[in-house]
Write a protein that holds these residues in place. Structure first.
Motif, PDB file in Angstrom:
ATOM      1  N   THR A  83       4.015  -7.163  -9.982  1.00 44.94           N
ATOM      2  CA  THR A  83       2.669  -7.738  -9.858  1.00 44.94           C
ATOM      3  C   THR A  83       2.815  -9.255  -9.870  1.00 44.94           C
ATOM      4  OG1 THR A  83       2.346  -7.792 -12.245  1.00 44.94           O
ATOM      5  CG2 THR A  83       1.396  -5.903 -11.084  1.00 44.94           C
ATOM      6  N   GLN A  84       1.766  -9.917  -9.444  1.00 44.07           N
ATOM      7  CA  GLN A  84       1.720 -11.386  -9.431  1.00 44.07           C
ATOM      8  C   GLN A  84       2.880 -12.003  -8.656  1.00 44.07           C
ATOM      9  OE1 GLN A  84       1.525 -12.276 -13.608  1.00 44.07           O
ATOM     10  NE2 GLN A  84      -0.593 -11.563 -13.745  1.00 44.07           N
ATOM     11  N   GLY A  85       3.287 -11.298  -7.613  1.00 47.41           N
ATOM     12  CA  GLY A  85       4.329 -11.849  -6.752  1.00 47.41           C
ATOM     13  C   GLY A  85       5.747 -11.677  -7.272  1.00 47.41           C
TER      14      GLY A  85
ATOM     15  N   PHE B 282       6.710 -18.612   0.102  1.00 46.81           N
ATOM     16  CA  PHE B 282       5.834 -17.863   1.022  1.00 46.81           C
ATOM     17  C   PHE B 282       4.804 -17.035   0.276  1.00 46.81           C
ATOM     18  CE2 PHE B 282       6.995 -13.324   0.903  1.00 46.81           C
ATOM     19  CZ  PHE B 282       8.073 -13.388   0.035  1.00 46.81           C
ATOM     20  N   ARG B 283       4.974 -16.918  -1.060  1.00 48.46           N
ATOM     21  CA  ARG B 283       4.021 -16.116  -1.851  1.00 48.46           C
ATOM     22  C   ARG B 283       2.895 -17.021  -2.335  1.00 48.46           C
ATOM     23  NH1 ARG B 283       8.399 -14.198  -6.060  1.00 48.46           N
ATOM     24  NH2 ARG B 283       8.802 -16.409  -5.780  1.00 48.46           N
ATOM     25  N   SER B 284       1.680 -16.605  -2.047  1.00 42.47           N
ATOM     26  CA  SER B 284       0.550 -17.492  -2.343  1.00 42.47           C
ATOM     27  C   SER B 284      -0.069 -17.242  -3.716  1.00 42.47           C
ATOM     28  CB  SER B 284      -0.521 -17.302  -1.264  1.00 42.47           C
ATOM     29  OG  SER B 284      -0.911 -15.951  -1.250  1.00 42.47           O
ATOM     30  N   ASN B 285       0.524 -16.344  -4.501  1.00 42.92           N
ATOM     31  CA  ASN B 285      -0.056 -16.035  -5.821  1.00 42.92           C
ATOM     32  C   ASN B 285      -0.269 -17.316  -6.633  1.00 42.92           C
ATOM     33  OD1 ASN B 285       1.992 -13.931  -4.932  1.00 42.92           O
ATOM     34  ND2 ASN B 285       0.727 -12.747  -6.350  1.00 42.92           N
TER      35      ASN B 285
ATOM     36  N   GLN C 228       8.865  -4.517   4.353  1.00 41.43           N
ATOM     37  CA  GLN C 228       7.671  -4.807   5.136  1.00 41.43           C
ATOM     38  C   GLN C 228       7.945  -5.898   6.158  1.00 41.43           C
ATOM     39  OE1 GLN C 228       4.217  -6.257   2.752  1.00 41.43           O
ATOM     40  NE2 GLN C 228       3.490  -4.169   3.090  1.00 41.43           N
ATOM     41  N   GLU C 229       7.334  -5.746   7.293  1.00 46.12           N
ATOM     42  CA  GLU C 229       7.327  -6.783   8.324  1.00 46.12           C
ATOM     43  C   GLU C 229       6.866  -8.099   7.681  1.00 46.12           C
ATOM     44  OE1 GLU C 229       4.100  -7.439  11.970  1.00 46.12           O
ATOM     45  OE2 GLU C 229       3.806  -5.835  10.538  1.00 46.12           O
TER      46      GLU C 229
ATOM     47  N   ILE D 199       4.930 -11.379   7.805  1.00 45.61           N
ATOM     48  CA  ILE D 199       3.855 -11.966   8.617  1.00 45.61           C
ATOM     49  C   ILE D 199       4.006 -13.488   8.536  1.00 45.61           C
ATOM     50  CG2 ILE D 199       1.357 -12.026   9.062  1.00 45.61           C
ATOM     51  CD1 ILE D 199       2.418  -9.186   9.216  1.00 45.61           C
TER      52      ILE D 199
ATOM     53  N   GLU E 118      -3.009  -5.528  -0.220  1.00 42.28           N
ATOM     54  CA  GLU E 118      -3.218  -4.865  -1.489  1.00 42.28           C
ATOM     55  C   GLU E 118      -4.700  -4.781  -1.815  1.00 42.28           C
ATOM     56  OE1 GLU E 118      -0.950  -5.070  -5.716  1.00 42.28           O
ATOM     57  OE2 GLU E 118      -1.594  -6.980  -4.877  1.00 42.28           O
TER      58      GLU E 118
ATOM     59  N   LYS F 226       9.802  -5.489  -1.506  1.00 47.90           N
ATOM     60  CA  LYS F 226       8.935  -5.509  -2.694  1.00 47.90           C
ATOM     61  C   LYS F 226       9.293  -4.414  -3.671  1.00 47.90           C
ATOM     62  CE  LYS F 226       4.977  -7.153  -0.131  1.00 47.90           C
ATOM     63  NZ  LYS F 226       3.565  -7.014   0.197  1.00 47.90           N
TER      64      LYS F 226
ATOM     65  N   ASP G   1      -2.985 -16.436   2.107  1.00 44.14           N
ATOM     66  CA  ASP G   1      -3.714 -15.174   2.242  1.00 44.14           C
ATOM     67  C   ASP G   1      -5.155 -15.364   1.811  1.00 44.14           C
ATOM     68  OD1 ASP G   1      -3.685 -15.096  -0.535  1.00 44.14           O
ATOM     69  OD2 ASP G   1      -2.723 -13.156  -0.691  1.00 44.14           O
TER      70      ASP G   1
HETATM   71  P1  ADP Z   1       1.824  -8.826  -5.750  1.00 44.32           P
HETATM   72  O1  ADP Z   1       1.028  -7.564  -5.779  1.00 44.32           O
HETATM   73  O2  ADP Z   1       2.951  -8.861  -6.724  1.00 44.32           O
HETATM   74  O3  ADP Z   1       0.958 -10.059  -5.742  1.00 44.32           O
HETATM   75  P2  ADP Z   1       2.003  -8.987  -2.879  1.00 44.32           P
HETATM   76  O4  ADP Z   1       2.449  -7.852  -2.051  1.00 44.32           O
HETATM   77  O5  ADP Z   1       0.535  -9.278  -2.911  1.00 44.32           O
HETATM   78  O6  ADP Z   1       2.578  -8.807  -4.352  1.00 44.32           O
HETATM   79  O7  ADP Z   1       2.769 -10.284  -2.398  1.00 44.32           O
HETATM   80  C1  ADP Z   1       2.657 -11.549  -3.013  1.00 44.32           C
HETATM   81  C2  ADP Z   1       2.414 -12.648  -1.971  1.00 44.32           C
HETATM   82  O8  ADP Z   1       3.503 -12.715  -1.068  1.00 44.32           O
HETATM   83  C3  ADP Z   1       1.190 -12.378  -1.119  1.00 44.32           C
HETATM   84  O9  ADP Z   1       0.019 -12.890  -1.725  1.00 44.32           O
HETATM   85  C4  ADP Z   1       1.533 -13.096   0.178  1.00 44.32           C
HETATM   86  O10 ADP Z   1       1.218 -14.485   0.085  1.00 44.32           O
HETATM   87  C5  ADP Z   1       3.044 -12.957   0.264  1.00 44.32           C
HETATM   88  N1  ADP Z   1       3.404 -11.779   1.093  1.00 44.32           N
HETATM   89  C6  ADP Z   1       3.499 -10.498   0.648  1.00 44.32           C
HETATM   90  N2  ADP Z   1       3.835  -9.659   1.645  1.00 44.32           N
HETATM   91  C7  ADP Z   1       3.971 -10.415   2.758  1.00 44.32           C
HETATM   92  C8  ADP Z   1       4.305 -10.113   4.115  1.00 44.32           C
HETATM   93  N3  ADP Z   1       4.591  -8.877   4.517  1.00 44.32           N
HETATM   94  N4  ADP Z   1       4.346 -11.156   4.992  1.00 44.32           N
HETATM   95  C9  ADP Z   1       4.063 -12.422   4.594  1.00 44.32           C
HETATM   96  N5  ADP Z   1       3.745 -12.766   3.333  1.00 44.32           N
HETATM   97  C10 ADP Z   1       3.695 -11.786   2.409  1.00 44.32           C
END
Ligand code: ADP
Length: 301
Positions: free
Chosen positions: A146-148, A210-213, A177-178, A180, A260, A141, A187
């Motif tokens: 922000t916003q993925g 994988f990002r749920s934004n 980061q690990e 998940i 976060e 990251k 999320d």
């Molecule tokens: P931002 O602040 O830009 O939204 P996030 O750290 O919240 O960034 O990450 C965006 C999305 O990516 C999260 O909402 C989640 O769905 C996914 N994500 C982020 N970190 C992880 C992780 N370590 N393992 C699995 N999914 C992750």
């Protein structure tokens, strides 16, 4: 009451909903662009000027501060605090929550579940850092993202090394980061006001992501939290010193982990997904808590 909203976008959903809710509950409300506030820093009578005149006195101020203007807008908020105006979220807490490393360190100190996270400054240390967080797959990251944006999944160690290499070539600050995996691209966004989760939504990433934004095409539905998830969200918000926050939680097989804590959570997604009047609850909280000079830090921190 006279309520001020610090926001650059009077037409934005969250801002206009807060205006509407404040009016509905019989308050006077004005949206003020923090970047157009200017001020005198004096020990006698601090003032804020706006469009050529001194700004009227507010009883409470709702900061809606975008990440890109944190530095100036928190200084403006601090000035309101020095004048004794009650801030919904304090400047110190907002600045704290905007620093991802600092936030994670504070949360971990209080024993809140987090994904195993690493950071390093020097490229030579990356190899060991990857081992330290448990190896690939892992998430990389950009600290300023922000916003993925700037959140990358590296499936293999090789991929991780090249992404990290590319980012450090651009002198970008990153954390790793690990991953998940068991969260399955979903999320939980928990909207915390005071010591309660007032609304929660489950966000699910679109296929192949994988990002749920929501900004990345994710979808949202009403979320049902377990008691431990509720507790985690409230605790995380409290540790950050925020009265209102959006806490993002992943469901890992070692329990809920906090990704976060957002100090200006958007209201559109959560109000739509849950049908709740979150803006009304924000104003209600202010009615109960706003008193002149009621900042824990008095704007000093
Ligand atoms: P931002 O602040 O830009 O939204 P996030 O750290 O919240 O960034 O990450 C965006 C999305 O990516 C999260 O909402 C989640 O769905 C996914 N994500 C982020 N970190 C992880 C992780 N370590 N393992 C699995 N999914 C992750």
């Amino acid at each position: 009451m006279k309520i001020g909203i610090l926001s650059r976008g009077p037409k934005l959903y969250s801002t206009s909903r807060l205006v509407e809710a404040a009016k509905q509950r019989g308050h006077e409300v004005r949206v003020v662009n923090p970047l157009r506030c200017y001020m005198n820093i004096t020990s006698q009578k601090p003032e804020i000027h706006y469009q050529g005149v001194e700004l009227e006195r507010f009883d409470a101020i709702i900061p809606r501060i975008g990440a890109s203007v944190t530095f100036y807008a928190t200084a403006v908020l601090r000035q309101f605090e020095m004048m004794g105006v009650y801030p919904l979220n304090e400047s110190v807490a907002i600045a704290r929550s905007r620093d991802k490393l600092r936030s994670l360190q504070l949360l971990s100190r209080k024993g809140i579940g987090l994904p195993v996270t690493g950071f390093a400054h020097h490229a030579d240390d990356i190899d060991d850092l990857i081992t330290l967080v448990g190896g690939a797959p892992l998430v990389i990251k950009l600290l300023e993202g922000t916003q993925g944006k700037g959140v990358v999944l590296a499936e293999t160690k090789k991929a991780a090394e090249s992404v990290i290499d590319a980012f450090s070539g651009l002198r970008a600050n990153i954390l790793i980061q690990e991953f998940i995996k068991e969260a399955g691209g979903a999320d939980m966004r928990c909207l915390v006001i005071g010591d309660k989760v007032v609304a929660a939504m489950k966000r699910t990433a679109k296929d192949g992501e994988f990002r749920s934004n929501l900004h990345r095409g994710g979808s949202a539905e009403l979320g049902k939290l377990t008691p431990i998830e509720r507790q985690t969200a409230v605790h995380a918000s409290k540790v950050m010193g925020l009265n209102i926050s959006g806490v993002d939680i992943l469901r890992s097989n070692h329990g809920p982990v906090v990704l976060e804590v957002n100090s200006s959570p958007g209201l559109e997604g959560i109000e739509t997904a849950t049908g709740k009047d979150v803006a009304g609850m924000v104003i209600e909280f202010i009615e109960k808590h706003a008193k002149q000079g009621r900042t824990r830090t008095k704007g000093k921190g």
